[in-house]
Design an enzyme around this catalytic site. Sequence first.
Site, PDB file in Angstrom:
ATOM      1  N   SER A  19       0.812  -1.221   0.000  1.00  0.00           N
ATOM      2  CA  SER A  19       0.000   0.000   0.000  1.00  0.00           C
ATOM      3  C   SER A  19       0.844   1.269   0.000  1.00  0.00           C
ATOM      4  O   SER A  19       0.307   2.360  -0.189  1.00  0.00           O
ATOM      5  CB  SER A  19      -0.936   0.017   1.212  1.00  0.00           C
ATOM      6  OG  SER A  19      -0.200   0.139   2.416  1.00  0.00           O
TER       7      SER A  19
ATOM      8  N   LYS B 215       0.900   3.956   6.839  1.00  0.00           N
ATOM      9  CA  LYS B 215       0.215   4.926   5.983  1.00  0.00           C
ATOM     10  C   LYS B 215       0.738   6.335   6.269  1.00  0.00           C
ATOM     11  O   LYS B 215       1.440   6.580   7.249  1.00  0.00           O
ATOM     12  CB  LYS B 215      -1.295   4.914   6.241  1.00  0.00           C
ATOM     13  CG  LYS B 215      -2.016   3.618   5.927  1.00  0.00           C
ATOM     14  CD  LYS B 215      -2.148   3.371   4.449  1.00  0.00           C
ATOM     15  CE  LYS B 215      -3.022   2.158   4.164  1.00  0.00           C
ATOM     16  NZ  LYS B 215      -2.401   0.891   4.605  1.00  0.00           N
TER      17      LYS B 215
END
Length: 207
Positions: free
Chosen positions: A125, A163
């Site tokens: 990600s 993230k």
Amino acid sequence: MEEKKENRGGRRPGAGRPRTDSKIYSFRAPGYMARHIDSLENKTDFIKDCIDLGMKAQADASHALGEMIPASRVKEMALPYFDISVVAGFPVPLDNDEKSQDIDMLRLLCPHPESSYLIRVNGNSMIDAGVMSGDIVIVDKSNRHPSAKEIAVCELNGEYTLKHFVEEGGSGWLIPANPDFPRIQISSEDSFSVWGTVTYIIHKARA
């Protein structure tokens, strides 16, 4: 005449409750939780089952990013360091050890080793931020206020993820660095915290 022996007093073997390592806890529950708990026939078993599930989820979440190793467990290692600039132009000689100096790799990569961890990443990600699956990231747990451009290890509802963390319109967002992954909005009902901030990314050179 024989004297009668007194058997009164003192602790009798096997008397009383058996010793255990259990403890009694009390806690205050929000109204909606209290109403649900009150409706149950066996409240104790329900609470125990919830705690067991939470402990198992926490154990699984601790491995969500892969193996986690405290930097304090990393052995010291010094490597020769050449204080020169290498450009993609004419060759620069690097074969003179007298021009090098030894540097402590642990101190270079982990300025705060007592609060730093090495974590192997699972997932893609954050590939556009230079983090690939299988890479090792060094995370400084003492820095829990990353900028929007920094990479953070975040805990969301008992699960850990890598993230960017940003605040927009009064809400927190977890932003991936890969268009194939969605943005995640953090609601007021979520359990959320920034666990630490990535300081270095370690991976093999890729062709």
